[in-house]
Motif scaffolding. Structure first.
Motif, PDB file in Angstrom:
ATOM      1  N   GLY A   1       0.808  -1.214   0.000  1.00  0.00           N
ATOM      2  CA  GLY A   1       0.000   0.000   0.000  1.00  0.00           C
ATOM      3  C   GLY A   1       0.835   1.254   0.000  1.00  0.00           C
ATOM      4  O   GLY A   1       0.439   2.284   0.567  1.00  0.00           O
TER       5      GLY A   1
ATOM      6  N   ASP B   1       2.471   4.724  -0.726  1.00  0.00           N
ATOM      7  CA  ASP B   1       1.962   5.995  -1.235  1.00  0.00           C
ATOM      8  C   ASP B   1       3.161   6.878  -1.574  1.00  0.00           C
ATOM      9  O   ASP B   1       3.878   7.317  -0.675  1.00  0.00           O
ATOM     10  CB  ASP B   1       1.085   6.663  -0.176  1.00  0.00           C
ATOM     11  CG  ASP B   1       0.450   7.956  -0.665  1.00  0.00           C
ATOM     12  OD1 ASP B   1       0.756   8.379  -1.800  1.00  0.00           O
ATOM     13  OD2 ASP B   1      -0.353   8.540   0.086  1.00  0.00           O
TER      14      ASP B   1
ATOM     15  N   LEU C   1      -0.556   4.227   2.373  1.00  0.00           N
ATOM     16  CA  LEU C   1      -1.961   4.598   2.396  1.00  0.00           C
ATOM     17  C   LEU C   1      -2.602   4.101   3.685  1.00  0.00           C
ATOM     18  O   LEU C   1      -2.193   3.063   4.230  1.00  0.00           O
ATOM     19  CB  LEU C   1      -2.689   3.979   1.203  1.00  0.00           C
ATOM     20  CG  LEU C   1      -2.332   4.527  -0.184  1.00  0.00           C
ATOM     21  CD1 LEU C   1      -2.920   3.618  -1.266  1.00  0.00           C
ATOM     22  CD2 LEU C   1      -2.847   5.947  -0.352  1.00  0.00           C
TER      23      LEU C   1
ATOM     24  N   ASN D   1      -3.103   4.467  -6.805  1.00  0.00           N
ATOM     25  CA  ASN D   1      -3.608   5.442  -5.848  1.00  0.00           C
ATOM     26  C   ASN D   1      -4.820   4.838  -5.139  1.00  0.00           C
ATOM     27  O   ASN D   1      -5.156   3.669  -5.339  1.00  0.00           O
ATOM     28  CB  ASN D   1      -3.944   6.770  -6.543  1.00  0.00           C
ATOM     29  CG  ASN D   1      -5.004   6.614  -7.629  1.00  0.00           C
ATOM     30  OD1 ASN D   1      -5.770   5.651  -7.643  1.00  0.00           O
ATOM     31  ND2 ASN D   1      -5.054   7.570  -8.553  1.00  0.00           N
ATOM     32  N   ALA D   2      -5.481   5.636  -4.307  1.00  0.00           N
ATOM     33  CA  ALA D   2      -6.592   5.113  -3.507  1.00  0.00           C
ATOM     34  C   ALA D   2      -7.703   4.549  -4.384  1.00  0.00           C
ATOM     35  O   ALA D   2      -8.278   3.497  -4.085  1.00  0.00           O
ATOM     36  CB  ALA D   2      -7.137   6.211  -2.594  1.00  0.00           C
ATOM     37  N   GLU D   3      -8.010   5.219  -5.492  1.00  0.00           N
ATOM     38  CA  GLU D   3      -9.054   4.729  -6.386  1.00  0.00           C
ATOM     39  C   GLU D   3      -8.621   3.427  -7.049  1.00  0.00           C
ATOM     40  O   GLU D   3      -9.427   2.512  -7.248  1.00  0.00           O
ATOM     41  CB  GLU D   3      -9.375   5.782  -7.455  1.00  0.00           C
ATOM     42  CG  GLU D   3     -10.432   5.359  -8.465  1.00  0.00           C
ATOM     43  CD  GLU D   3     -11.768   5.009  -7.837  1.00  0.00           C
ATOM     44  OE1 GLU D   3     -12.532   4.237  -8.459  1.00  0.00           O
ATOM     45  OE2 GLU D   3     -12.062   5.490  -6.722  1.00  0.00           O
TER      46      GLU D   3
ATOM     47  N   HIS E   1      -6.641   1.200  -5.722  1.00  0.00           N
ATOM     48  CA  HIS E   1      -6.771   0.168  -4.688  1.00  0.00           C
ATOM     49  C   HIS E   1      -8.230  -0.269  -4.544  1.00  0.00           C
ATOM     50  O   HIS E   1      -8.509  -1.457  -4.369  1.00  0.00           O
ATOM     51  CB  HIS E   1      -6.245   0.695  -3.353  1.00  0.00           C
ATOM     52  CG  HIS E   1      -4.765   0.562  -3.185  1.00  0.00           C
ATOM     53  ND1 HIS E   1      -4.187  -0.440  -2.444  1.00  0.00           N
ATOM     54  CD2 HIS E   1      -3.742   1.306  -3.676  1.00  0.00           C
ATOM     55  CE1 HIS E   1      -2.866  -0.312  -2.472  1.00  0.00           C
ATOM     56  NE2 HIS E   1      -2.575   0.741  -3.210  1.00  0.00           N
ATOM     57  N   ARG E   2      -9.146   0.690  -4.619  1.00  0.00           N
ATOM     58  CA  ARG E   2     -10.562   0.347  -4.480  1.00  0.00           C
ATOM     59  C   ARG E   2     -11.007  -0.595  -5.602  1.00  0.00           C
ATOM     60  O   ARG E   2     -11.659  -1.617  -5.339  1.00  0.00           O
ATOM     61  CB  ARG E   2     -11.414   1.627  -4.506  1.00  0.00           C
ATOM     62  CG  ARG E   2     -12.904   1.369  -4.296  1.00  0.00           C
ATOM     63  CD  ARG E   2     -13.741   2.567  -4.704  1.00  0.00           C
ATOM     64  NE  ARG E   2     -13.617   2.850  -6.135  1.00  0.00           N
ATOM     65  CZ  ARG E   2     -14.227   2.157  -7.078  1.00  0.00           C
ATOM     66  NH1 ARG E   2     -14.997   1.127  -6.772  1.00  0.00           N
ATOM     67  NH2 ARG E   2     -14.071   2.481  -8.346  1.00  0.00           N
TER      68      ARG E   2
ATOM     69  N   ASP F   1      -7.873   2.670   2.690  1.00  0.00           N
ATOM     70  CA  ASP F   1      -7.650   2.814   1.249  1.00  0.00           C
ATOM     71  C   ASP F   1      -6.870   1.662   0.633  1.00  0.00           C
ATOM     72  O   ASP F   1      -6.747   1.594  -0.591  1.00  0.00           O
ATOM     73  CB  ASP F   1      -6.889   4.119   0.954  1.00  0.00           C
ATOM     74  CG  ASP F   1      -7.745   5.352   1.135  1.00  0.00           C
ATOM     75  OD1 ASP F   1      -8.981   5.236   1.022  1.00  0.00           O
ATOM     76  OD2 ASP F   1      -7.187   6.437   1.397  1.00  0.00           O
ATOM     77  N   ARG F   2      -6.320   0.754   1.424  1.00  0.00           N
ATOM     78  CA  ARG F   2      -5.505  -0.344   0.881  1.00  0.00           C
ATOM     79  C   ARG F   2      -6.402  -1.464   0.356  1.00  0.00           C
ATOM     80  O   ARG F   2      -7.352  -1.873   1.022  1.00  0.00           O
ATOM     81  CB  ARG F   2      -4.584  -0.910   1.963  1.00  0.00           C
ATOM     82  CG  ARG F   2      -3.546   0.058   2.488  1.00  0.00           C
ATOM     83  CD  ARG F   2      -2.730  -0.605   3.575  1.00  0.00           C
ATOM     84  NE  ARG F   2      -2.307   0.371   4.565  1.00  0.00           N
ATOM     85  CZ  ARG F   2      -2.036   0.099   5.826  1.00  0.00           C
ATOM     86  NH1 ARG F   2      -2.146  -1.145   6.266  1.00  0.00           N
ATOM     87  NH2 ARG F   2      -1.665   1.055   6.657  1.00  0.00           N
TER      88      ARG F   2
END
Length: 217
Positions: free
Chosen positions: A14, A16, A25, A181-183, A185-186, A29-30
């Motif tokens: 994760g 960042d 992150l 990025n966070a998105e 990862h989602r 968010d991971r």
């Protein structure tokens, strides 16, 4: 609940890249933590991600791997997503060389008792597509990374393990072109949840359907 261990590099950790020294992150968010929440009640999700990790091929890295597997055993599924750093560390990425390294690693793992006895499944994940902006030979490097995914697919078929191609997923990446990025990862968590739901550990041939095998879930 079934237990899965994801063994990987900075995208499993994760990492960042924002900030001078980078960071990590938050858990919220991971993808590994998001996946754990999605699969609660069906799978217990464990992760061992380390920044800069290469495909294990020396006594130290293999011993570290063995310890990690032992810590979480017994496992129903062992998942590996590595190879990005091996390619990045080459002056000119060579997919065949790194794929051979991965094959040797997989065959070593499959010689372990838990795999021989079919107590643990093996999932090979082709890493997310990356495009470092500072690559000197950008076009050739990108071609080699695409070839790497194809090579991993072939290996998975030949040795009879599960395969997921994350390089085909349209994941959002950070500014460095290497880390999600966070998105990203989602979306990765959503895709991997579909993969886990499509895996049948009771099958003697340990197959998943073509939809999942193609990494298109």
């Amino acid at each position: 609940m079934k237990k899965v261990l994801f063994y990987g590099d900075s995208n499993t950790y994760g990492f960042d890249p924002r900030g001078m020294m980078g960071g990590r992150l938050p858990e919220s968010d991971r993808w590994t933590d998001l996946l754990a929440n999605k699969m609660y009640g069906e799978w217990r999700v464990f992760a061992d991600g380390m920044n800069g990790r290469l495909i294990p091929d020396n006594p130290y890295s293999l011993l570290s791997l063995d310890k990690s597997v032992l810590d979480y055993s017994p496992l129903d599924l062992f998942a590996v997503m590595l190879g990005t750093n091996d390619l990045i560390n080459m002056s000119l990425p060579d997919a065949e060389t790194v794929a051979t390294k991965m094959r040797d690693f997989i065959e070593r793992q499959l010689d372990r008792t838990e795999f021989i006895d079919n107590k643990t499944g093996f999932l090979l994940i082709s890493p997310p597509r990356i495009l470092p902006h500072m690559d000197e030979h950008l076009e050739e490097a990108e071609a080699q990374r695409k070839r790497f995914s194809s090579e991993l697919d072939i290996i998975a078929q030949e040795v009879g393990i599960f395969f997921a191609d994350a390089s085909e997923w349209d994941l959002d990446m950070s500014f460095d072109g290497v880390h999600m990025n966070a998105e990203g990862h989602r979306l990765f968590a959503e895709k991997m949840a579909d993969i886990l739901q499509g895996i049948d550990l009771t099958s003697e041939r340990r197959e998943v359907d073509d939809y999942v095998c193609a990494g298109l879930a």
